[in-house]
Design an enzyme around this catalytic site. Structure first.
Site, PDB file in Angstrom:
ATOM      1  N   LYS A  79       0.771  -1.334   0.061  1.00 28.49           N
ATOM      2  CA  LYS A  79      -0.044   0.037   0.020  1.00 28.49           C
ATOM      3  C   LYS A  79       0.976   1.261   0.027  1.00 28.49           C
ATOM      4  O   LYS A  79       2.149   1.321   0.478  1.00 28.49           O
ATOM      5  CB  LYS A  79      -1.035   0.024   1.083  1.00 28.49           C
ATOM      6  N   ARG A 132      -4.147 -10.448   3.756  1.00 29.57           N
ATOM      7  CA  ARG A 132      -4.277 -10.272   2.365  1.00 29.57           C
ATOM      8  C   ARG A 132      -2.816  -9.779   1.898  1.00 29.57           C
ATOM      9  O   ARG A 132      -2.687  -8.712   1.880  1.00 29.57           O
ATOM     10  CB  ARG A 132      -5.520  -9.586   1.797  1.00 29.57           C
TER      11      ARG A 132
END
Length: 360
Positions: free
Chosen positions: A300, A335
């Site tokens: 991210k 994830r």
């Protein structure tokens, strides 16, 4: 212990310990998993503002009826998920492998566009490398990405899902659209993972109720229009908790078995760096909702922001650091893009946990 009667109460597990051995009654197990803790941070909120915030012991919590009810949800084991012939246990952190079949994902999707056999093979390889479930998506949710027509999204994901399901791999479909959910479930997908928490498409909830499948509800500020809206937060940890708690209640009331609902705080979706860090540091608070937690922080933007603007393909170290942070705070599904490396890190983490249990 004086608590305003009208305030809403929250408990965040704190004072994590290596082992409960020798600490009878002084340590509690987090969500039936591998982490143990010896205290709580009590947060009381009234009128959208924190009016109390203090450390409390397990004994103090047990003696208060309101707090004991929250504590019971925090410590209760999460039920395993039945995914076709597979059973996914949630008593330890599991890896969810990301498989994008999109031309515009911020990371890896372009490699698998138009090649369902190749995409499915990557999914199988992830499973062999340690992924408990493969999360396949046909629409990018990166900031600024265009919406994809549901027919195109179906054409992207269904051929790969069919192949993965035939191989015995557990599969989730990452989509906001009811038609895509229906097609993916018919093709063999076992779980719906919706970044809009079943609020983008008015038929989405109906599809999940009818299918009786597990579902991941992710927080975003404006799920009906897109995952990256919003105008900021006064108290991001409490606000995201309240939103997810209400959404879980609504979905359960509609007919979805609460044991099949998982929650995701939505790292990076309509949130700035400080918001994301607050959610990660406070992640254990979300166990108070009583559902399994999915953490999606792999590659991210926040990792780049904390590491000299490292590009997406150079964020492995940061991704693993966040995966271990999530595991320590009890997240059941991590994830990730980098399955082998994350799985290895979690196995080493698990080894340390196991050793601590027999060290005394």
């Amino acid at each position: 212990m004086t608590i305003p009667a009208s305030a809403k109460l929250y408990l965040r597990p704190t004072r994590f310990v290596d082992s409960p051995v020798g600490r009878d009654g002084e340590a509690a197990r987090l969500a039936g998993g591998l982490s143990w803790f010896a205290g709580y941070e009590l947060i009381a909120v009234e009128g959208g503002r924190r009016v109390a915030q203090r450390d409390v012991s397990l004994a103090q919590v047990a003696a208060d009826e309101r707090l004991a009810a929250i504590s019971a949800r925090i410590t209760a084991p999460r039920a395993p998920l039945e995914l076709g012939e597979r059973v996914l246990r949630l008593d330890q952190p599991q890896v969810m492998g990301i498989l994008n079949v999109t031309p515009d994902s911020f990371s890896d999707g372009v490699h698998h566009v138009g090649d369902p056999a190749g995409a499915a093979q990557v999914g199988v390889d992830m499973s062999v490398a340690g992924a408990a479930i493969i999360d396949i998506g046909g629409e990018s949710t990166r900031p600024g990405s265009a919406s994809v027509w549901e027919g195109d999204e179906i054409a992207r994901v269904v051929p790969a899902i069919e192949r993965l399901a035939r191989s015995g791999t557990a599969v989730s479909v990452d989509t906001r659209k009811a038609a895509v959910m229906e097609a993916a479930l018919a093709a063999g997908a076992h779980v719906v993972n919706d970044v809009a928490a079943l609020l983008h498409d008015e038929r989405a909830l109906e599809v999940v109720v009818r299918a009786g499948c597990p579902v991941v509800l992710m927080h975003s500020p404006d799920p009906a229009s897109g995952p990256h809206g919003g105008s900021g937060y006064r108290d991001v940890l409490v606000e995201v908790y309240d939103w997810l708690e209400a959404r879980v209640a609504a979905v359960a009331a509609a007919g979805v078995d609460r044991a099949k609902i998982l929650i995701d705080p939505g790292i990076g979706f309509g949130k700035g760096l400080q918001d994301n860090l607050a959610l990660l540091n406070g992640l254990a608070l979300f166990h108070g909702i009583g559902c399994g937690i999915v953490l999606g922080a792999s590659r991210k933007r926040m990792i780049g922001a904390l590491s000299n603007e490292a590009p997406a393909d150079a964020r492995l170290g940061g991704s693993i650091a966040l995966a271990i942070k999530g595991a320590e705070l009890g997240a059941q599904l991590i994830r990730v893009h980098d399955v082998f490396e994350t799985g290895q890190a979690l196995r080493v983490w698990r080894g340390c946990k196991d050793a601590a249990l027999i060290a005394r």
